[in-house]
Design an enzyme around this catalytic site. Structure first.
Site, PDB file in Angstrom:
ATOM      1  N   LYS A  56     -91.790  42.936   2.712  1.00 50.72           N
ATOM      2  CA  LYS A  56     -92.349  42.143   1.605  1.00 50.72           C
ATOM      3  C   LYS A  56     -93.794  42.513   1.265  1.00 50.72           C
ATOM      4  O   LYS A  56     -94.263  42.241   0.162  1.00 50.72           O
ATOM      5  CB  LYS A  56     -92.237  40.650   1.886  1.00 50.72           C
ATOM      6  CG  LYS A  56     -90.818  40.148   1.693  1.00 50.72           C
ATOM      7  CD  LYS A  56     -90.786  38.688   1.324  1.00 50.72           C
ATOM      8  CE  LYS A  56     -89.364  38.239   1.030  1.00 50.72           C
ATOM      9  NZ  LYS A  56     -88.513  38.294   2.245  1.00 50.72           N
ATOM     10  N   SER A  81     -92.943  29.768   3.222  1.00 47.96           N
ATOM     11  CA  SER A  81     -93.379  29.598   4.607  1.00 47.96           C
ATOM     12  C   SER A  81     -92.916  30.804   5.412  1.00 47.96           C
ATOM     13  O   SER A  81     -93.035  30.828   6.620  1.00 47.96           O
ATOM     14  CB  SER A  81     -92.812  28.302   5.182  1.00 47.96           C
ATOM     15  OG  SER A  81     -91.438  28.245   4.947  1.00 47.96           O
ATOM     16  N   GLU A 207     -75.241  39.995   3.536  1.00 45.63           N
ATOM     17  CA  GLU A 207     -75.629  38.598   3.359  1.00 45.63           C
ATOM     18  C   GLU A 207     -75.071  37.731   4.478  1.00 45.63           C
ATOM     19  O   GLU A 207     -73.987  38.007   4.987  1.00 45.63           O
ATOM     20  CB  GLU A 207     -74.988  38.147   2.033  1.00 45.63           C
ATOM     21  CG  GLU A 207     -75.734  37.106   1.316  1.00 45.63           C
ATOM     22  CD  GLU A 207     -75.059  36.722   0.014  1.00 45.63           C
ATOM     23  OE1 GLU A 207     -73.845  36.920  -0.163  1.00 45.63           O
ATOM     24  OE2 GLU A 207     -75.786  36.177  -0.825  1.00 45.63           O
ATOM     25  N   GLY A 211     -74.219  31.708   3.576  1.00 47.55           N
ATOM     26  CA  GLY A 211     -74.909  31.650   2.273  1.00 47.55           C
ATOM     27  C   GLY A 211     -74.491  32.824   1.416  1.00 47.55           C
ATOM     28  O   GLY A 211     -75.297  33.672   1.088  1.00 47.55           O
ATOM     29  N   ASP A 213     -73.825  33.282  -1.663  1.00 48.96           N
ATOM     30  CA  ASP A 213     -73.957  33.155  -3.128  1.00 48.96           C
ATOM     31  C   ASP A 213     -74.060  34.525  -3.796  1.00 48.96           C
ATOM     32  O   ASP A 213     -73.568  34.717  -4.902  1.00 48.96           O
ATOM     33  CB  ASP A 213     -75.191  32.322  -3.482  1.00 48.96           C
ATOM     34  CG  ASP A 213     -76.462  32.971  -2.973  1.00 48.96           C
ATOM     35  OD1 ASP A 213     -76.658  32.966  -1.745  1.00 48.96           O
ATOM     36  OD2 ASP A 213     -77.232  33.522  -3.779  1.00 48.96           O
ATOM     37  N   SER A 307     -84.986  45.035   7.796  1.00 49.86           N
ATOM     38  CA  SER A 307     -85.921  44.482   6.809  1.00 49.86           C
ATOM     39  C   SER A 307     -87.131  43.778   7.414  1.00 49.86           C
ATOM     40  O   SER A 307     -88.160  43.670   6.756  1.00 49.86           O
ATOM     41  CB  SER A 307     -85.171  43.551   5.848  1.00 49.86           C
ATOM     42  OG  SER A 307     -84.466  42.563   6.563  1.00 49.86           O
TER      43      SER A 307
HETATM   44  C1  LIG Z   1     -87.256  38.176   2.290  1.00 55.83           C
HETATM   45  C2  LIG Z   1     -86.470  38.887   3.329  1.00 55.83           C
HETATM   46  C3  LIG Z   1     -85.172  39.361   3.058  1.00 55.83           C
HETATM   47  C4  LIG Z   1     -84.468  39.117   1.751  1.00 55.83           C
HETATM   48  O1  LIG Z   1     -85.110  39.798   0.717  1.00 55.83           O
HETATM   49  P1  LIG Z   1     -84.791  39.499  -0.821  1.00 55.83           P
HETATM   50  O2  LIG Z   1     -85.656  40.431  -1.568  1.00 55.83           O
HETATM   51  O3  LIG Z   1     -85.092  38.049  -1.062  1.00 55.83           O
HETATM   52  O4  LIG Z   1     -83.330  39.760  -0.994  1.00 55.83           O
HETATM   53  C5  LIG Z   1     -84.522  40.076   4.048  1.00 55.83           C
HETATM   54  N1  LIG Z   1     -85.097  40.292   5.259  1.00 55.83           N
HETATM   55  C6  LIG Z   1     -86.339  39.861   5.536  1.00 55.83           C
HETATM   56  C7  LIG Z   1     -86.897  40.137   6.885  1.00 55.83           C
HETATM   57  C8  LIG Z   1     -87.072  39.140   4.584  1.00 55.83           C
HETATM   58  O5  LIG Z   1     -88.306  38.708   4.877  1.00 55.83           O
END
Ligand SMILES: *Cc1c(COP(=O)(O)O)cnc(C)c1O
Length: 322
Positions: A56, A81, A207, A211, A213, A307
């Protein structure tokens, strides 16, 4: 930007240049044990090792670095948060602008402290009695601050797409790419990079089953809204895809597949024991789904985006012990 205002791969390329000197080019890791287990060549893009511990940071820097002088002076506001809060707080500090992060009163104290530690002011609201939309509008109107949402924004999407761009640049074309899916910023950005750099690569959104969706929306062609799902994947507890992310996902993604919380815990254990990586539950979605898709990826070259890695160590231990 396309005619619809959707970001394009050119925006991802521009984002890469803006991230130079701010974001890490995270490593790509391999595991012979996992290759043998799944019967494929796996390439893990380690965004758990990104600054703030998740991808992010990429979208936040890309968005904030395009503010004009007036926006910089007034600063940025975000509601979160989770990892978005820390991404905005650190990006604002590095780019020299004030940040206000609006958090619910029941946010974990360590997350509030981490966000303040990056120099942001934290504004606490009661999620049962106060309306966060109104708080946001007031901050934006009265103080001129710019609201940056966690996923549904062209600059955020373009920034998130730089992780997959680096992966393709580093390892060459892939047959499949597995990407965690919450609101779809990471998935839509990754799909833009895949379509440009490896047009034949299948792109899968991953996903939590509780959840799904995104899967429902992908398959039905309409954005489906759900209640906040109960899952250990707290980064993917989103209620719906976005107006920017959904059309890109429909156009450029091949399918959305789910994983259960138990499968996420198994993947956390594998990452820790086999690859010596601490990965948060949401960061495990890609591997958990790749395991489910084992039959379809035999002998293939497969990318997995890890991620994020932000999980309190006590929680990590109790999930593995549970
Ligand atoms: C925010 C986040 C996601 C999901 O990302 P999106 O862009 O909302 O789909 C996945 N893994 C981690 C670690 C995140 O912080």
């Amino acid at each position: 930007m396309s005619m619809l205002g959707l970001p394009t791969y050119q925006d991802v390329v521009a984002a890469s240049a803006r991230l130079q000197g701010y974001a890490h080019r995270t490593p790509v890791m391999r595991s012979r044990l996992l290759d043998a287990e799944i019967g494929a060549e796996l390439f893990f893009k380690c965004e758990n090792l990104q600054r703030i511990g998740a991808f992010k940071f990429r979208g936040a820097v890309n968005a904030l670095s395009q503010f004009d002088e007036r926006q910089r002076r007034a600063g940025v506001v975000a509601f979160s948060s989770g990892n978005h809060a820390q991404a905005i707080a650190l990006s604002a500090r590095l780019l020299g602008m004030p940040a206000t992060i609006v958090m619910p009163h029941d946010a974990p104290p360590n997350k509030i402290a981490a966000t303040q530690g990056y120099g942001a002011s934290v504004l606490i609201y009661n999620r049962y009695t106060e309306d966060r939309e109104r708080i946001g509008r007031e901050l934006a109107q009265e103080r001129g601050m710019t609201l940056i949402p966690p996923y549904d924004h062209p600059d955020v999407i373009a920034g998130q797409g730089t992780a997959a761009k680096e992966l393709f640049e580093d390892v060459g074309p892939l047959d499949a790419l597995f990407v965690s899916l919450g609101g779809g910023g990471l998935l839509s950005g990754s799909a833009l990079s895949a379509r440009a750099l490896a047009p034949d690569c299948k792109v899968y959104g991953c996903e939590p089953e509780a959840g799904n969706d995104g899967q429902q929306s992908f398959r039905s062609g309409e954005i489906v809204h759900i209640e906040t799902p109960k899952t250990i994947a707290d980064g993917a507890q989103t209620q719906h895809l976005g107006h920017y992310t959904f059309p890109i996902i429909r156009r450029d993604v091949d399918d959305v597949i789910t994983a259960t919380d138990d499968e996420l815990v198994d993947a956390m254990r594998t990452f820790a024991s086999t690859m010596k990586l601490i990965v948060e539950p949401t960061g495990c979605l890609g591997l958990a789904v790749a395991r489910r898709m084992k039959a379809q990826i035999q002998g293939k070259r497969v990318g997995v985006i890890i991620s994020g890695g932000n999980v309190a160590i006590e929680r990590f231990c109790s999930l593995l012990a549970g």
